[in-house]
Design an enzyme around this catalytic site. Structure first.
Site, mmCIF file in Angstrom:
data_model
loop_
_atom_site.group_PDB
_atom_site.id
_atom_site.type_symbol
_atom_site.label_atom_id
_atom_site.label_comp_id
_atom_site.label_asym_id
_atom_site.label_seq_id
_atom_site.Cartn_x
_atom_site.Cartn_y
_atom_site.Cartn_z
ATOM 1 C CB SER A 178 -0.967 -0.035 1.186
ATOM 2 O OG SER A 178 -1.859 1.043 1.106
ATOM 3 C CG HIS A 179 -0.109 3.710 3.134
ATOM 4 N ND1 HIS A 179 -1.146 2.800 3.127
ATOM 5 C CD2 HIS A 179 0.285 3.815 4.413
ATOM 6 C CE1 HIS A 179 -1.379 2.385 4.348
ATOM 7 N NE2 HIS A 179 -0.526 2.976 5.160
ATOM 8 C CE LYS A 190 -7.690 2.269 1.462
ATOM 9 N NZ LYS A 190 -7.788 1.807 2.832
ATOM 10 C CG ASP A 238 -2.141 4.393 -1.692
ATOM 11 O OD1 ASP A 238 -2.824 4.354 -2.735
ATOM 12 O OD2 ASP A 238 -2.166 3.500 -0.834
ATOM 13 C CG ASP A 278 -5.809 1.556 -1.627
ATOM 14 O OD1 ASP A 278 -4.839 2.313 -1.434
ATOM 15 O OD2 ASP A 278 -6.031 0.533 -0.940
ATOM 16 N NE ARG A 279 -4.108 4.781 3.002
ATOM 17 C CZ ARG A 279 -3.633 4.958 4.225
ATOM 18 N NH1 ARG A 279 -2.966 6.059 4.528
ATOM 19 N NH2 ARG A 279 -3.827 4.057 5.169
ATOM 20 C CG ASP A 308 -2.399 -0.040 -2.925
ATOM 21 O OD1 ASP A 308 -2.215 1.047 -2.343
ATOM 22 O OD2 ASP A 308 -3.257 -0.859 -2.554
#
Ligand code: MG
Length: 517
Positions: A87-88, A350, A251, A255-256, A253
């Protein structure tokens, strides 16, 4: 850790063993491009072949953003998806790596399943892997090996098609051509190719609207987390007098999302509220929304809009999976959380670029820059000031003791006065899922004040050591002369009350938060 012999393989075998997919099933595979992405994909393809998978659909170059993978699972009716990302979190040889596993719905695997995979990973003593030559991940097309097919697919097209159905591309194209300026920062992560294709190629934004657009294995040393601390350079840009009309980032990947306007960072709670108030601008939402949800600690900005517009509203515990149940049942159309995550019923994750497109659509339709849209929203619905204060507590026992003492006090708080404001209600948040009937207890402590303020305490254990106490403050202000207060003035006494009520310094020695977001 992931590079040591048999580690990745054992975990992937645990996934296949737990899933027990039908012979010949299709899976979707891709990642955010971080270090070890390509090697892991080669290994997983060879293991899929040996585990009876019929087809693996792989993003070209090994790339698939999390929301695009979620969409691809649904569009291709795949049995599952494996997404390689942390992720982030930073990437590189010394950074993080991870495996995400999504089910046929496109959503994240439920906890029972991830628990089962973990349990299996501890007992697995052999794995199956086919002896196949290295696959050229950069060459689109089908590669057929007996009863096993590898399809390398351009990662953006199917996702872009979905976005075209949801938003008014014609209107956005005209606005970007005539008067609206966009600055999108992919932070050297997976959304770069998506942003180039959608914003520049399809919507005609100038090439220099998209920054850090080439995914790098170490994200160019950046921390690919779109928040005001890790993406401070975007806050600096927003504070300039000639800042672009819409500034945004996503981010690692994809999603944010973070949205900024001239002179301001749009709080994720405000962003969700403004989307709900403007669904009529976007073709995909014009026919109405079934409901809206926010995670409990997220600012209550959307509550006011939902109430005024008569939209069903849900308050869920922190964790995206709670939204997924509501989305699957079509109980909600929009959802969001304070940690820069927003999405809708179009996917089960998200979705960062979706949020930016929603904002572009609003900016184009209202013909106003982001900052004006936000101010007009506050004038109509009031402003819900919001702040999150994180206290990093190295000693987990101290953190637990503090939370226990606070928990013991909750019942006695209502009726007392703190910093001049009376507490009307205090409880420990418990959630009964309206779809599956399951109950999630101990999801944080909520304290409500007569003047409209609210404090939420949550202990977060997602770090690898220590604990983080998250203190969330929010307060709705409807007085038109009090919509642009400095944060300290709006929430200062609430912050002091929070520190006192939880006796944070007494238990942890911390006189101030580690981070304010
Ligand atoms: Mg992410």
């Amino acid at each position: 850790m992931f590079q040591q012999p048999h580690y990745l393989e054992s975990f992937v075998q645990a996934i296949f063993d737990t899933l027990d997919l039908p012979e010949g099933a299709t899976i979707v595979l891709g990642g955010d491009g971080r270090y070890y992405n390509r090697q892991a994909i080669q290994t997983i393809i060879a293991m899929a072949a040996a585990n009876g998978i019929g087809k693996v659909i792989v993003g070209q170059g090994g790339l698939l953003s999390t929301p695009a993978a979620s969409n691809m699972i649904r569009v291709r009716a795949a049995a599952a998806g494996i997404i390689l990302t942390a992720s982030h979190n930073p990437g590189g040889p010394d950074g993080d790596f991870g495996i995400k596993f999504n089910t046929a719905s496109g959503g994240q695997a439920p906890e029972q399943m991830t628990d089962a995979v973990y349990a299996r990973s501890k007992t697995v003593h052999q794995y199956q892997i086919a002896d196949i030559a290295e696959i050229d991940l950069d060459k689109p097309g089908d590669l057929i090996l007996n009863s096993f097919t590898i399809e390398i697919v351009e990662p953006v097209a199917e996702y872009a098609e979905l976005m075209e159905q949801l938003f008014d591309f014609e209107l956005i194209r005209a606005a970007l051509k005539n008067n609206i300026t966009l600055h999108f920062d992919a932070l050297n992560a997976v959304t770069g190719p998506y942003a180039r294709k959608i914003f520049c190629d399809l919507l005609g934004a100038p090439e220099d609207s998209v920054h850090n657009a080439i995914p790098k294995e170490d994200f160019g040393g950046l921390h690919p987390d779109p928040n005001p601390v890790d993406a401070a350079h975007l806050v600096d840009l927003a504070m300039q007098a000639d800042a672009p009309d819409l500034i945004a980032a996503s981010d690692g990947d994809g999603d944010r999302n973070m949205i900024l306007g001239r002179g301001m960072v749009v709080s994720p709670g405000d962003s969700l509220a403004i989307m709900l108030a403007n669904t009529d601008v976007a073709p995909g939402y014009r026919s109405g929304v079934t409901g809206v949800a926010r995670s409990m600690p997220t600012s209550r900005a959307v509550d006011t809009v939902a109430e005024e517009l008569g939209v069903s509203f849900y308050e869920t515990p922190t964790g995206w999976r709670f939204f997924c149940n509501l989305l699957e049942a079509n109980a909600i159309t929009l959802c969001g959380e304070e940690s820069f995550g927003t999405s809708s019923s179009h996917t089960r994750e998200k979705d960062g670029l979706w949020a930016v497109l929603f904002w572009l659509n609003i900016v184009a339709a209202l013909d106003q820059p982001v900052d004006q849209i936000v101010r007009k929203h506050w004038e109509r619905f009031g402003r819900c000031y919001f702040q999150r204060r994180d206290y990093f507590i190295p000693d987990v026992d101290q953190a637990a003791e503090m939370m226990q003492a606070l928990t013991d006090r909750v019942g006695a708080l209502a009726g007392t006065t703190q910093y001049g404001a009376a507490i009307t209600h205090a409880d420990i948040f418990s959630y009964k899922d309206p779809i599956d009937g399951s109950t999630s207890k101990n999801q944080g402590i909520r304290i409500y004040f007569a003047d409209g303020g609210r404090i939420v305490f949550r202990l977060s254990g997602t770090g690898t050591s220590g604990a983080t106490l998250r203190v969330y403050l929010d307060k709705t202000e409807k007085d038109i002369d009090r919509l642009e207060l400095p944060m300290d003035q709006a929430l200062g006494s609430l912050a002091a009350a929070a520190a006192d009520i939880a006796a944070i310094e007494k238990f942890t020695g911390l006189g101030a938060p580690t981070a304010i977001i």
